[in-house]
Scaffold this motif. Structure first.
Motif, PDB file in Angstrom:
ATOM      1  N   ILE A  29      -1.248   0.985 -12.481  1.00 31.79           N
ATOM      2  CA  ILE A  29      -0.391   0.022 -11.786  1.00 31.79           C
ATOM      3  C   ILE A  29       0.823   0.832 -11.358  1.00 31.79           C
ATOM      4  O   ILE A  29       1.492   1.436 -12.206  1.00 31.79           O
ATOM      5  N   LEU A  30       1.068   0.926 -10.056  1.00 30.71           N
ATOM      6  CA  LEU A  30       2.177   1.740  -9.573  1.00 30.71           C
ATOM      7  C   LEU A  30       3.291   0.846  -9.036  1.00 30.71           C
ATOM      8  O   LEU A  30       3.044  -0.079  -8.249  1.00 30.71           O
ATOM      9  N   VAL A  31       4.504   1.124  -9.493  1.00 31.19           N
ATOM     10  CA  VAL A  31       5.692   0.390  -9.037  1.00 31.19           C
ATOM     11  C   VAL A  31       6.607   1.418  -8.365  1.00 31.19           C
ATOM     12  O   VAL A  31       7.356   2.129  -9.037  1.00 31.19           O
ATOM     13  N   PRO A  32       6.515   1.564  -7.034  1.00 33.92           N
ATOM     14  CA  PRO A  32       7.290   2.597  -6.352  1.00 33.92           C
ATOM     15  C   PRO A  32       8.789   2.454  -6.580  1.00 33.92           C
ATOM     16  O   PRO A  32       9.309   1.334  -6.623  1.00 33.92           O
ATOM     17  N   TYR A  33       9.458   3.610  -6.715  1.00 34.29           N
ATOM     18  CA  TYR A  33      10.920   3.628  -6.815  1.00 34.29           C
ATOM     19  C   TYR A  33      11.464   3.167  -5.460  1.00 34.29           C
ATOM     20  O   TYR A  33      11.216   3.799  -4.432  1.00 34.29           O
ATOM     21  N   PRO A  34      12.195   2.027  -5.441  1.00 33.45           N
ATOM     22  CA  PRO A  34      12.523   1.423  -4.144  1.00 33.45           C
ATOM     23  C   PRO A  34      13.526   2.214  -3.316  1.00 33.45           C
ATOM     24  O   PRO A  34      13.648   1.972  -2.125  1.00 33.45           O
ATOM     25  N   HIS A  35      14.265   3.141  -3.951  1.00 30.25           N
ATOM     26  CA  HIS A  35      15.307   3.860  -3.198  1.00 30.25           C
ATOM     27  C   HIS A  35      14.873   5.263  -2.796  1.00 30.25           C
ATOM     28  O   HIS A  35      15.712   6.062  -2.375  1.00 30.25           O
ATOM     29  N   ASP A  66      13.083   7.176   2.734  1.00 37.16           N
ATOM     30  CA  ASP A  66      12.105   6.569   3.661  1.00 37.16           C
ATOM     31  C   ASP A  66      11.019   5.787   2.916  1.00 37.16           C
ATOM     32  O   ASP A  66       9.894   5.674   3.403  1.00 37.16           O
ATOM     33  N   ASP A  67      11.349   5.329   1.720  1.00 36.76           N
ATOM     34  CA  ASP A  67      10.397   4.539   0.907  1.00 36.76           C
ATOM     35  C   ASP A  67       9.062   5.281   0.738  1.00 36.76           C
ATOM     36  O   ASP A  67       7.992   4.675   0.716  1.00 36.76           O
ATOM     37  N   HIS A  68       9.144   6.604   0.564  1.00 41.83           N
ATOM     38  CA  HIS A  68       7.892   7.379   0.531  1.00 41.83           C
ATOM     39  C   HIS A  68       7.009   7.040  -0.667  1.00 41.83           C
ATOM     40  O   HIS A  68       5.794   7.182  -0.597  1.00 41.83           O
ATOM     41  N   GLN A  69       7.610   6.549  -1.777  1.00 42.10           N
ATOM     42  CA  GLN A  69       6.750   6.221  -2.929  1.00 42.10           C
ATOM     43  C   GLN A  69       5.824   5.045  -2.620  1.00 42.10           C
ATOM     44  O   GLN A  69       4.691   4.997  -3.107  1.00 42.10           O
ATOM     45  N   THR A  70       6.313   4.105  -1.799  1.00 40.97           N
ATOM     46  CA  THR A  70       5.439   2.981  -1.416  1.00 40.97           C
ATOM     47  C   THR A  70       4.252   3.506  -0.608  1.00 40.97           C
ATOM     48  O   THR A  70       3.105   3.118  -0.821  1.00 40.97           O
ATOM     49  N   ARG A  71       4.532   4.432   0.314  1.00 39.51           N
ATOM     50  CA  ARG A  71       3.442   4.995   1.124  1.00 39.51           C
ATOM     51  C   ARG A  71       2.474   5.809   0.250  1.00 39.51           C
ATOM     52  O   ARG A  71       1.268   5.773   0.459  1.00 39.51           O
ATOM     53  N   ASN A  72       3.019   6.537  -0.744  1.00 40.20           N
ATOM     54  CA  ASN A  72       2.139   7.273  -1.671  1.00 40.20           C
ATOM     55  C   ASN A  72       1.193   6.285  -2.365  1.00 40.20           C
ATOM     56  O   ASN A  72      -0.027   6.477  -2.396  1.00 40.20           O
ATOM     57  N   ALA A  73       1.794   5.215  -2.907  1.00 35.15           N
ATOM     58  CA  ALA A  73       1.000   4.237  -3.660  1.00 35.15           C
ATOM     59  C   ALA A  73      -0.005   3.526  -2.757  1.00 35.15           C
ATOM     60  O   ALA A  73      -1.135   3.233  -3.173  1.00 35.15           O
ATOM     61  N   LEU A 122      -0.744  -1.883  -6.611  1.00 33.40           N
ATOM     62  CA  LEU A 122       0.632  -1.588  -6.214  1.00 33.40           C
ATOM     63  C   LEU A 122       1.459  -2.851  -6.411  1.00 33.40           C
ATOM     64  O   LEU A 122       1.097  -3.913  -5.894  1.00 33.40           O
ATOM     65  N   ILE A 123       2.545  -2.741  -7.162  1.00 30.86           N
ATOM     66  CA  ILE A 123       3.459  -3.884  -7.272  1.00 30.86           C
ATOM     67  C   ILE A 123       4.853  -3.414  -6.848  1.00 30.86           C
ATOM     68  O   ILE A 123       5.403  -2.474  -7.449  1.00 30.86           O
ATOM     69  N   ALA A 124       5.393  -4.050  -5.816  1.00 35.70           N
ATOM     70  CA  ALA A 124       6.757  -3.692  -5.383  1.00 35.70           C
ATOM     71  C   ALA A 124       7.730  -4.112  -6.474  1.00 35.70           C
ATOM     72  O   ALA A 124       7.515  -5.130  -7.147  1.00 35.70           O
ATOM     73  N   GLN A 125       8.792  -3.340  -6.654  1.00 34.62           N
ATOM     74  CA  GLN A 125       9.735  -3.662  -7.729  1.00 34.62           C
ATOM     75  C   GLN A 125      10.343  -5.051  -7.558  1.00 34.62           C
ATOM     76  O   GLN A 125      10.607  -5.743  -8.538  1.00 34.62           O
ATOM     77  N   THR A 126      10.512  -5.477  -6.310  1.00 34.03           N
ATOM     78  CA  THR A 126      11.081  -6.807  -6.065  1.00 34.03           C
ATOM     79  C   THR A 126      10.136  -7.917  -6.553  1.00 34.03           C
ATOM     80  O   THR A 126      10.547  -9.042  -6.768  1.00 34.03           O
ATOM     81  N   GLU A 127       8.857  -7.575  -6.690  1.00 35.85           N
ATOM     82  CA  GLU A 127       7.894  -8.591  -7.145  1.00 35.85           C
ATOM     83  C   GLU A 127       7.507  -8.418  -8.601  1.00 35.85           C
ATOM     84  O   GLU A 127       6.650  -9.126  -9.131  1.00 35.85           O
TER      85      GLU A 127
END
Ligand SMILES: CC(=O)N[C@H]1[C@@H](OP(=O)(O)OP(=O)(O)OC[C@H]2O[C@@H](n3ccc(=O)[nH]c3=O)[C@H](O)[C@@H]2O)O[C@H](CO)[C@@H](O)[C@@H]1O
Length: 368
Positions: free
Chosen positions: A285-291, A294-301, A312-317
């Motif tokens: 379960i990956l929670v990308p570091y939001p800061h 360029d939000d590259h962790q979200t793209r990695n995940a 993938l779970i966004a930190q806001t969720e």
């Protein structure tokens, strides 16, 4: 033509993310009989391992995004000085290829190398081309990527792209042979927050685990990396969860072994973490570091999610309730986890270092 193999220059520095792949490539190229030199800035002066043994030159470098007018002027001057230093050294050392690993310490060397007409390669660790590599993409001969899809490469540069993967350390590669273990009794959960640890996992996980179905909770064994300042508070939070097997630390030295015995990884989506969990082949379960830039962790995940390797779970969720629900679902049907483990394994790129070395070697051959 001389039999002596040409010199290859590695331009790397900054955080581990930029330095680990340089280290893996160095090992490969030394084994193939090449001579190597490292161009880095002052902060990268003391590397252990193979990079520490290379002939090293310090090149002045400054972040192009220097802060304030004074910071910007200083950065530009440092960059200019670095390009001048690198240009003189390159003329003297006459490398066959110059390889850059992103981050500002690599920029002056790579600019000087491309201006001088040397064969040049950059390696990008994330699924978004970093700012330094974006500056260089149009100038270099090859762009090696760690993910199948990478943002901001630019359509004009697509022809130079080679998907090599992101090299991982040998101890991780060795664990690729270990099959995903059955969850007969204990369920091992590993929690990693990148090289620094992640507060959000300390805030949410004890509560999320404590609300799990009793049958699942009684089998849990949690190994969690915490930021050092939250170790005591996290320990306190776990004390009321009713989970007996909890191991907390600010940094684990034995990630390869821990990953290999994990039934699930909960983590940030840094480039090395993504490369390691897929090399070993474990569900996550990956929670990308939001800061992240360029939000590259979200793209990695997202790359891992597309292949079915992770949730993938966004930190806001992310909330304790949401996580409890996800974990109850995952652990009530172990087949889902096995499928995710297979998908992760298939997305792994264990030959990344070899492919990177092949790309460098091919450029030398083209030049000859
Ligand atoms: C916060 C941030 O901006 N992080 C960036 C940083 O990665 P950052 O270093 O934070 O994270 P990575 O996932 O790339 O690497 C973490 C490394 O630390 C190791 N580890 C971790 C915990 C532990 O207890 N023991 C241990 O050995 C992991 O096995 C891994 O090798 O650079 C990466 C590469 O550009 C980016 O993708 C990340 O977004």
């Amino acid at each position: 033509m001389s039999d002596k193999k040409p010199l290859i220059i590695l331009a790397a520095g900054g955080t581990g993310g930029h330095v680990f792949p340089a280290e893996s490539l160095a090992e490969q190229l030394l084994a193939r009989g090449y001579r190597l030199a490292l161009f880095t800035d002052k902060r990268g002066a003391k590397y252990s391992g193979v990079l520490g043994q290379l002939e090293t030159r310090h090149i002045s470098a400054g972040s192009v995004a220097g802060r304030g007018l004074f910071g910007k002027i200083r950065s530009v001057l440092s960059l200019g000085l670095g390009i001048f230093q690198a240009k003189r050294l390159l003329a003297k050392m006459e490398p066959g290829v110059v390889v850059g690993f992103g981050g500002y310490p690599s920029v002056p060397t790579m600019i000087a190398a491309s201006l001088g007409g040397y064969a040049t390669v950059i390696h990008e660790q994330n699924a978004v081309l970093g700012r330094a590599n974006r500056l260089l993409a149009g100038k270099v001969k090859r762009i090696c990527t760690s993910f199948a899809t990478v943002d901001h490469i630019g359509s004009e540069n697509e022809g130079k792209v080679i998907f090599t993967g992101n090299p991982v350390r040998q101890a991780i590669l060795d664990k690729r042979q270990t099959p995903y273990a059955d969850m007969a009794e204990t369920i091992n959960i590993l929690v990693l927050g990148g090289s620094q640890g992640a507060q959000v996992f300390s805030d949410i996980l004890p509560d999320a685990f404590s609300k799990l179905d009793k049958k699942i909770k009684s089998r849990l064994s949690v190994t969690q990396q915490c930021r050092p300042e939250f170790l005591d508070a996290t320990k306190e939070s776990y004390s009321t969860t009713g989970i007996d097997h909890i191991k907390l630390d600010s940094f684990f030295q034995d990630v390869p072994a821990l990953l290999s015995s994990a039934h699930l990884l909960i983590a940030r989506a840094g480039a090395s973490t993504c490369a390691e969990v897929t090399t070993v082949g474990r569900p996550s379960i990956l929670v990308p570091y939001p800061h992240a830039t360029d939000d590259h962790q979200t793209r990695n995940a997202q790359n891992l999610e597309t292949s079915g390797a992770c949730k993938l779970i966004a930190q806001t969720e992310l909330s304790a309730d949401r996580l409890t629900q996800e974990l109850n679902n995952l652990f009530s049907d172990p087949q889902i986890l096995t499928q995710m483990a297979d998908a992760a394994y298939n997305a792994g790129q264990p030959d990344a270092a070899t492919r990177l070395a092949d790309t460098v070697e091919d450029l030398i051959k083209v030049k000859e």
